[in-house]
Enzyme design. Structure first.
Site, mmCIF file in Angstrom:
data_model
loop_
_atom_site.group_PDB
_atom_site.id
_atom_site.type_symbol
_atom_site.label_atom_id
_atom_site.label_comp_id
_atom_site.label_asym_id
_atom_site.label_seq_id
_atom_site.Cartn_x
_atom_site.Cartn_y
_atom_site.Cartn_z
ATOM 1 N N GLU A 122 0.872 -1.167 0.000
ATOM 2 C CA GLU A 122 0.000 0.000 0.000
ATOM 3 C C GLU A 122 0.914 1.223 0.000
ATOM 4 O O GLU A 122 1.829 1.296 0.818
ATOM 5 C CB GLU A 122 -0.888 0.000 1.253
ATOM 6 C CG GLU A 122 -1.832 1.174 1.217
ATOM 7 C CD GLU A 122 -2.749 1.298 2.422
ATOM 8 O OE1 GLU A 122 -2.680 0.445 3.323
ATOM 9 O OE2 GLU A 122 -3.506 2.273 2.454
ATOM 10 N N ARG A 179 5.715 -13.239 9.395
ATOM 11 C CA ARG A 179 6.379 -11.982 9.100
ATOM 12 C C ARG A 179 7.730 -11.929 9.789
ATOM 13 O O ARG A 179 7.993 -12.687 10.724
ATOM 14 C CB ARG A 179 5.516 -10.798 9.507
ATOM 15 C CG ARG A 179 5.139 -10.768 10.982
ATOM 16 C CD ARG A 179 4.141 -9.659 11.292
ATOM 17 N NE ARG A 179 4.765 -8.360 11.289
ATOM 18 C CZ ARG A 179 4.406 -7.360 10.483
ATOM 19 N NH1 ARG A 179 3.409 -7.511 9.639
ATOM 20 N NH2 ARG A 179 5.007 -6.196 10.557
ATOM 21 N N LYS A 185 4.806 0.600 9.076
ATOM 22 C CA LYS A 185 4.896 1.883 8.384
ATOM 23 C C LYS A 185 4.301 3.003 9.225
ATOM 24 O O LYS A 185 4.803 4.123 9.222
ATOM 25 C CB LYS A 185 4.173 1.804 7.035
ATOM 26 C CG LYS A 185 5.031 1.200 5.943
ATOM 27 C CD LYS A 185 4.285 1.170 4.628
ATOM 28 C CE LYS A 185 3.314 0.033 4.593
ATOM 29 N NZ LYS A 185 2.560 -0.096 3.364
#
Ligand code: ATP
Ligand code: MG
Length: 577
Positions: A53, A279, A289
């Site tokens: 994104e 992850r 982020k």
């Protein structure tokens, strides 16, 4: 929906992987699985995608996902797409798109075809929303966001149907069209799938497909007043692109039934499969982020590419190489087992081994102390030619001038030295790296008692050999005072003092900031540094690895960032343990 708890993390798994595979890669279950499918004829051409994104810069966690997705395409002879998952115009920016593209390319990967955007599919997604409405599988809901949350129920209690759930397809189609035209305010209406308000998986309790947003979009401008949700977008975008293996992190596991529901209920061209992996979590680092953006917005760091940031552009500016980041991703492997925390030392190890083989050598004095070689005449000058790299002829040579006055590092001298101090001390000898043996004859101090100069004698009969009958163990680095170039050196420590800065949800992670994460010193470098081009990497002998700053090492200014130290504490601990 299951909640994933962050159980105490252990280092063993990844490290075992590393220990058994120093030269090969750690296990990658996704690669093995797809390889088996190909061999069994259950899969044809492999198409993967990396779907960021554009709401911030990419970080080391994304590097893992990039190496996985692009790596699969490379290793299995397929394609990997770069697709921006751009469904939330409020948080997204063109600047992030540009930075992400640059980072992926810098890491050494090439996406197949053009850069893609989920927004390329907005028309198709809208048509598919209408399709669901016509089939009685979606409806426009007038409940407020708070009411929707309340009606949704909990893990223990089923949800309740919205009073608007039974609207007719005709009415829903009309309302949806008017939402699209901008006739309603932002939280007045949403479009929801009509699945099952009692489903044990909360993601299936009539999830939201479209929200009203009167926002301009970086790709589609003012065309849309409604934007699809992530869930309604992702799988369908995969299907439209022919991505059959949709690889994502474990937090999407609970969304998989929904991902599959859309594919089963829409006339999609292919049916992709979602595969989840664990992850990357790195100690002393935040990989979100949102949190990294906070560090930038609060001015804690100097932008997204500050060398202390775990962003790809920050690591690049810090002097990490793309090859070593890829190697690190190989070393950690890919598994489904959650809960591993990787030591930052392992990342540093990967960087260091690359730089050891590939960085130019140079001498640089960071805490200068003057040395006068009293037995050399004024104006004495000789030049040593030494290799750019001890094991690499292809890296050329450098010229090191020796003159009567030198700079050495103040840390390499001690007035009252213990026996084991193998550097310079009064009446002791030491070797100048790449040069002669010198002896300290006299210590000069200022009125305040500070040492300002050492007067030494040089033994010109000691080049490349030890003097007859004398043992000289120590070697120190130095530069000619006359020919040295002034340098600015930025030294870094971890940005956080806590190994898991965001572990405790009740404590602001900013409270764990390391106040000493940056210190700037002024020193002197050997003349070969004079023309250091931005991003040239060096080993400053005996000190560490450094890189000429990408932005600031220009116009005659010599600015270096410390990349990593010479000592590999991590590898040492692996050998012992
Ligand atoms: P963040 O929480 O930092 O914003 P994100 O997952 O929201 O990360 P996206 O831009 O949606 O960021 O991520 C793009 C891809 O990168 C996704 O497939 C995501 O699963 C993957 N990814 C993100 N963080 C990590 C991580 N720490 N380790 C591995 N993959 C990650
Ligand atoms: Mg995200």
């Amino acid at each position: 929906m299951t909640t994933r708890n962050t159980t105490p993390r252990n280092h063993t798994e990844v490290q075992r992987n590393f220990m058994s595979t120093e030269t090969q890669s750690a296990p990658n279950f996704v690669l093995n699985q797809i390889r088996e499918e190909l061999e069994a004829g259950r899969a044809d051409k492999v198409v993967t995608r990396f779907p960021p994104e554009p709401n911030g810069f990419l970080h080391i966690g994304h590097a893992k996902s990039i190496c996985l997705n692009f790596g699969l395409a490379q290793q299995l002879g397929g394609d990997c797409h770069l697709r921006f998952d751009d469904t939330n115009p409020a948080k997204e920016e063109q600047a992030y798109i540009d930075a992400i593209k640059e980072d992926v390319e810098w890491l050494g990967f090439e996406w197949a075809g053009k850069v893609r955007f989920a927004s390329d599919y907005f028309d198709q997604l809208y048509a598919w929303a209408q399709h669901l409405v016509r089939e009685g599988k979606a409806y426009v809901d007038d409940l407020s966001p708070d009411e929707i949350r309340e009606y949704r129920g909990t893990l223990k209690e089923p949800g309740r149907p919205s009073p608007y759930r039974e609207r007719s397809p005709e009415e829903n189609l009309d309302l949806l069209e008017r939402m699209k035209k901008g006739e309603f305010g932002e939280s007045e209406k949403v479009l929801r799938a009509r699945i099952d308000m009692a489903a044990p998986n909360i993601n299936l309790r009539d999830p939201i497909l479209y929200r009203i947003r009167h926002a301009s979009h970086h790709q589609t401008g003012d065309k849309w007043k409604i934007y699809p949700s992530y869930d309604f977008t992702h799988g369908q975008s995969d299907a439209l692109e022919g991505v059959k293996h949709s690889i994502c992190t474990l937090e999407f596991e609970d969304h998989r039934p929904l991902y599959e529901w859309f594919l089963a209920n829409l006339p999609v061209p292919v049916t992709p499969r979602q595969i989840e992996f664990a992850r990357l979590n790195l100690d002393y680092t935040v990989t979100s982020k949102r949190k990294l953006k906070l560090l930038v917005d609060e001015g804690v760091v100097d932008g997204w590419d500050d060398p202390r940031m775990p962003t790809i552009s920050g690591m690049r500016r810090r002097g990490y190489t793309a090859a070593s980041i890829r190697k690190f991703c190989d070393m950690i492997g890919v598994s489904r087992a959650d809960g591993g925390m990787v030591e930052i030392g392992m990342l540093h190890h990967a960087i260091r081994s690359d730089l050891e083989d590939n960085a130019l050598r140079a001498m640089c004095v960071l805490n200068p102390l003057k040395v006068v070689l009293t037995n050399l005449p004024e104006g004495h000058e000789e030049v040593f030619e030494v290799p750019g790299h001890p094991a690499r002829d292809d890296m050329g040579t450098r010229q090191i001038p020796l003159t009567r006055e030198l700079w050495i590092d103040a840390d390499d001298f001690m007035e009252d030295a213990p026996k084991k101090f193998f550097r310079l001390a009064p009446e002791k000898e030491v070797r100048l790296r790449n040069g002669y043996v010198i002896r300290c004859d006299e210590v000069i101090k200022d009125e305040a008692g500070e040492i300002v100069e050492l007067r030494c004698s040089v033994d010109l009969d000691t080049l490349g050999k030890n003097p007859e009958g004398r043992k000289v163990k120590g070697v120190i680095h130095w530069v000619s005072a006359e020919h040295a170039v002034p340098v600015e050196v930025r030294q870094y420590e971890n940005l956080f003092l806590e190994a898991e800065p965001d572990r405790d949800k009740d404590v602001d992670f900013l409270e764990h900031l390391n106040p000493n994460s940056l210190s700037i010193v002024k020193g002197f470098g050997e003349p070969s540094l004079r023309n250091a081009a931005p991003e040239t990497r060096y080993q400053f002998e005996r000190i560490g690895y450094f890189v000429a700053d990408r932005h600031d090492c220009v116009d005659g200014a010599l600015v270096f960032n410390r990349t990593v130290s010479l000592k590999d504490g991590w590898a040492k601990a692996q050998k012992k343990g």
